[in-house]
Design a protein around this motif. Structure first.
Motif, PDB file in Angstrom:
ATOM      1  N   ASP A   1     -59.024  57.784 -33.887  1.00  0.00           N
ATOM      2  CA  ASP A   1     -58.506  57.767 -35.240  1.00  0.00           C
ATOM      3  C   ASP A   1     -59.451  57.050 -36.187  1.00  0.00           C
ATOM      4  O   ASP A   1     -59.664  57.465 -37.316  1.00  0.00           O
ATOM      5  CB  ASP A   1     -57.139  57.048 -35.272  1.00  0.00           C
TER       6      ASP A   1
ATOM      7  N   ILE B   1     -45.217  70.309 -35.424  1.00  0.00           N
ATOM      8  CA  ILE B   1     -45.037  69.027 -36.110  1.00  0.00           C
ATOM      9  C   ILE B   1     -43.618  68.913 -36.685  1.00  0.00           C
ATOM     10  O   ILE B   1     -43.078  67.806 -36.776  1.00  0.00           O
ATOM     11  CB  ILE B   1     -46.106  68.781 -37.205  1.00  0.00           C
TER      12      ILE B   1
ATOM     13  N   CYS C   1     -44.504  57.441 -40.462  1.00  0.00           N
ATOM     14  CA  CYS C   1     -44.956  58.604 -39.683  1.00  0.00           C
ATOM     15  C   CYS C   1     -44.436  59.906 -40.289  1.00  0.00           C
ATOM     16  O   CYS C   1     -45.170  60.890 -40.399  1.00  0.00           O
ATOM     17  CB  CYS C   1     -44.492  58.458 -38.240  1.00  0.00           C
TER      18      CYS C   1
ATOM     19  N   GLU D   1     -46.455  61.026 -43.100  1.00  0.00           N
ATOM     20  CA  GLU D   1     -47.836  61.363 -42.771  1.00  0.00           C
ATOM     21  C   GLU D   1     -47.980  62.690 -42.028  1.00  0.00           C
ATOM     22  O   GLU D   1     -49.058  63.292 -42.033  1.00  0.00           O
ATOM     23  CB  GLU D   1     -48.445  60.267 -41.887  1.00  0.00           C
ATOM     24  N   LEU D   2     -46.939  63.160 -41.373  1.00  0.00           N
ATOM     25  CA  LEU D   2     -47.057  64.297 -40.454  1.00  0.00           C
ATOM     26  C   LEU D   2     -47.412  65.614 -41.142  1.00  0.00           C
ATOM     27  O   LEU D   2     -48.118  66.446 -40.576  1.00  0.00           O
ATOM     28  CB  LEU D   2     -45.745  64.492 -39.681  1.00  0.00           C
TER      29      LEU D   2
ATOM     30  N   ASN E   1     -49.993  60.976 -32.661  1.00  0.00           N
ATOM     31  CA  ASN E   1     -50.281  59.763 -33.408  1.00  0.00           C
ATOM     32  C   ASN E   1     -50.781  60.124 -34.809  1.00  0.00           C
ATOM     33  O   ASN E   1     -51.536  61.079 -34.980  1.00  0.00           O
ATOM     34  CB  ASN E   1     -51.346  58.920 -32.697  1.00  0.00           C
ATOM     35  N   THR E   2     -50.363  59.361 -35.825  1.00  0.00           N
ATOM     36  CA  THR E   2     -50.760  59.660 -37.209  1.00  0.00           C
ATOM     37  C   THR E   2     -51.544  58.542 -37.865  1.00  0.00           C
ATOM     38  O   THR E   2     -51.954  58.688 -39.020  1.00  0.00           O
ATOM     39  CB  THR E   2     -49.512  59.947 -38.073  1.00  0.00           C
TER      40      THR E   2
ATOM     41  N   LEU F   1     -54.751  61.605 -44.470  1.00  0.00           N
ATOM     42  CA  LEU F   1     -53.765  62.686 -44.379  1.00  0.00           C
ATOM     43  C   LEU F   1     -54.459  64.034 -44.214  1.00  0.00           C
ATOM     44  O   LEU F   1     -53.968  64.926 -43.513  1.00  0.00           O
ATOM     45  CB  LEU F   1     -52.880  62.687 -45.630  1.00  0.00           C
TER      46      LEU F   1
ATOM     47  N   LEU G   1     -55.717  64.443 -40.584  1.00  0.00           N
ATOM     48  CA  LEU G   1     -54.599  64.763 -39.693  1.00  0.00           C
ATOM     49  C   LEU G   1     -54.267  66.244 -39.750  1.00  0.00           C
ATOM     50  O   LEU G   1     -54.076  66.895 -38.719  1.00  0.00           O
ATOM     51  CB  LEU G   1     -53.360  63.954 -40.100  1.00  0.00           C
ATOM     52  N   GLU G   2     -54.215  66.772 -40.962  1.00  0.00           N
ATOM     53  CA  GLU G   2     -53.864  68.189 -41.099  1.00  0.00           C
ATOM     54  C   GLU G   2     -54.886  69.083 -40.408  1.00  0.00           C
ATOM     55  O   GLU G   2     -54.534  70.061 -39.731  1.00  0.00           O
ATOM     56  CB  GLU G   2     -53.749  68.570 -42.573  1.00  0.00           C
TER      57      GLU G   2
END
Length: 484
Positions: A8, A278, A400, A403-404, A465-466, A471, A474-475
């Motif tokens: 991360d 997700i 979380c 953030e997802l 995990n985020t 952001l 993550l995507e």
């Protein structure tokens, strides 16, 4: 350090580092004003903990209608969560929060003057719309304004504000009850309408939220989603150094173009496998947070302690320990743990801890004879449950969830998952008075123990995990099928 954390961290190196300055103080001011929404959320959900018994006497409530007063707010919150997610996508996070402040004020006014259940339930429903809306919009607003390195700390302040609001409600209720001695079934000679004073206090933070948000900026990521890049850069330049602001603009703009091409943003996106994955993780996480039973303690803690063996006068005072435990746990999580331990790991630790303390609560009723010692044992183990819940679970869950989801799906995804969270909350809120009356402490917390064990396993299997990544990063990982 785990491999999760290492991978991360590497994704955030491309951005220039954060540097101290007036921009960070402006970011902190924005967080304080925005979290008045969380304070309202907390006070409105916690105030009935002490106001319910005198309200029950004044309005002639039964066990069923007592549950309705609580669950009506939660049903409104479920609808508010879904509707305000989409509303904030359409008109902006800031304008939505200003509207919510107005709804909070008039919902409070309606509940305070309610002469009967026919007025109280609609007023509680209106308050629920605002509570649910705040539960969606405030975390999203903060996560979109916060830099990656501080997103957990700033986003988690909303959860701290919620438990501070609940603690404030418990303390205000205890003080008002001690001064005016409200009329209840066990004390019919007390003062009528004392619960109205308890509810009226909520108008003050609603006014503060309204005035404060008039001066706050809009989310830069929302501006970019609407093609207003200059406005987005203006906001970022106020809360970042110039090099950092321009680097973040470039990152978000690039991803916004990719999202426009893929046409993300609504129900049809659930046909996309990674979006569905997700969403499943978010739904399981949302349900898990509520079936721990945390809000049964925050709504009915006084009633639960009376069942455990505390007197009518001692239970409201003992209940303050629940609020104190919640604030201490949230503070530890927010200022010590949230950006140091990966979200997934922290949430799993929280689920294991609450399951253990539910088991110890049940065990204490089995091995300790009924009486004062058993009552204090229940108080200790339930307070430790609240402490562990707030230390390792509540703040990370809300952060979380914010953030997802990808940018154009964030309002929809957050709204849908929080809708399910509030529906679960409403079910628990409606069922708890009957469950505690029929099953007592042993049956109630035995049920929570089994459910928490099941959801610990489900979270282990589904939640990525985020933390530690932007952001946008993550995507990109989720779209490639990487859910580490």
């Amino acid at each position: 350090m785990t491999s999760e954390t290492s991978s991360d961290s590497s994704s955030a190196i491309a951005l220039p580092p954060l540097r101290p300055g007036p921009h960070q103080r402006r970011m902190d001011t924005i967080a304080i004003v925005a979290t008045f929404g969380g304070l309202l959320f907390g006070y409105d959900t916690g105030v009935l903990n002490g106001a319910l018994e005198p309200m029950k006497y004044d309005l002639g409530l039964t066990t069923t209608t007592e549950g309705l007063v609580v669950s009506t707010l939660l049903i409104g919150a479920a609808l508010g969560a879904l509707g305000c997610g989409r509303l904030s996508d359409a008109i902006g996070r800031r304008k939505t929060m200003i509207i919510l402040a107005v709804i909070f004020f008039f919902g409070t006014l309606g509940a305070v003057v309610a002469p009967n259940l026919g007025v109280m339930l609609p007023a509680r429903f209106i308050l629920g719309l605002a509570v649910g809306g705040a539960s969606v919009v405030v975390p999203v607003y903060l996560s979109e304004l916060a830099p990656t390195e501080r997103r957990g700390t700033l986003g988690g302040r909303n959860e701290l504000a919620i438990v501070v609001g609940q603690l404030a409600a418990f303390v205000v209720n205890a003080i008002i009850a001690a001064v005016w001695q409200p009329a209840t079934d066990s004390n019919p000679g007390g003062h009528d309408g004392v619960w109205r004073i308890m509810l009226a206090i909520c108008a003050l933070p609603a006014i503060c939220l309204f005035i404060g948000m008039l001066r706050m900026p809009e989310s830069p990521r929302w501006y970019i989603s609407k093609g207003r890049d200059n406005d987005a850069l203006d906001v970022l330049m106020k809360v970042r150094t110039e090099d950092r602001a321009r680097a973040e603009m470039a990152e978000v703009e690039e991803l916004a173009e990719e999202e426009a091409a893929s046409q993300t943003g609504g129900w049809y996106d659930l046909a996309i496998p990674w979006v569905r994955r997700i969403m499943l993780a978010a739904v399981i996480l949302a349900i898990a947070q509520q079936v721990t039973g945390i809000n049964s303690v925050m709504y009915y803690g006084t009633k639960m302690l009376e069942v455990a063996g505390f007197s009518d006068s001692a239970a409201p005072i003992a209940n303050i320990f629940m609020g104190v435990a919640a604030v201490i746990g949230s503070s530890i999580c927010l200022f010590v743990l949230i950006d140091r331990i990966p979200r997934r790991k922290l949430i799993l630790i929280g689920m294991i801890a609450v399951t253990v303390f539910h088991g110890l609560t049940v065990l204490s009723t089995l091995v300790i004879p009924e009486g004062k010692v058993q009552a204090y044992a229940v108080l200790i183990f339930v307070a430790l449950f609240v402490l562990s819940m707030q230390t390792a679970l509540n703040v990370p869950v809300w952060v979380c969830l914010s953030e997802l989801f990808p940018l154009r799906l964030r309002g929809f995804g957050m709204g849908l998952s929080v809708l399910i969270l509030w529906v679960t909350n409403a079910i628990v809120g409606q069922v708890f008075p009957t469950l505690i009356e029929v099953g007592g402490i042993r049956g109630t917390y035995g049920t929570f123990f089994v459910i928490c064990a099941v959801f610990t396993f489900l979270i282990f299997k589904t939640l990525p995990n985020t933390s530690g990544r932007s952001l946008e990063s993550l995507e990109e990982s989720f779209a490639k099928g990487d859910f580490r």
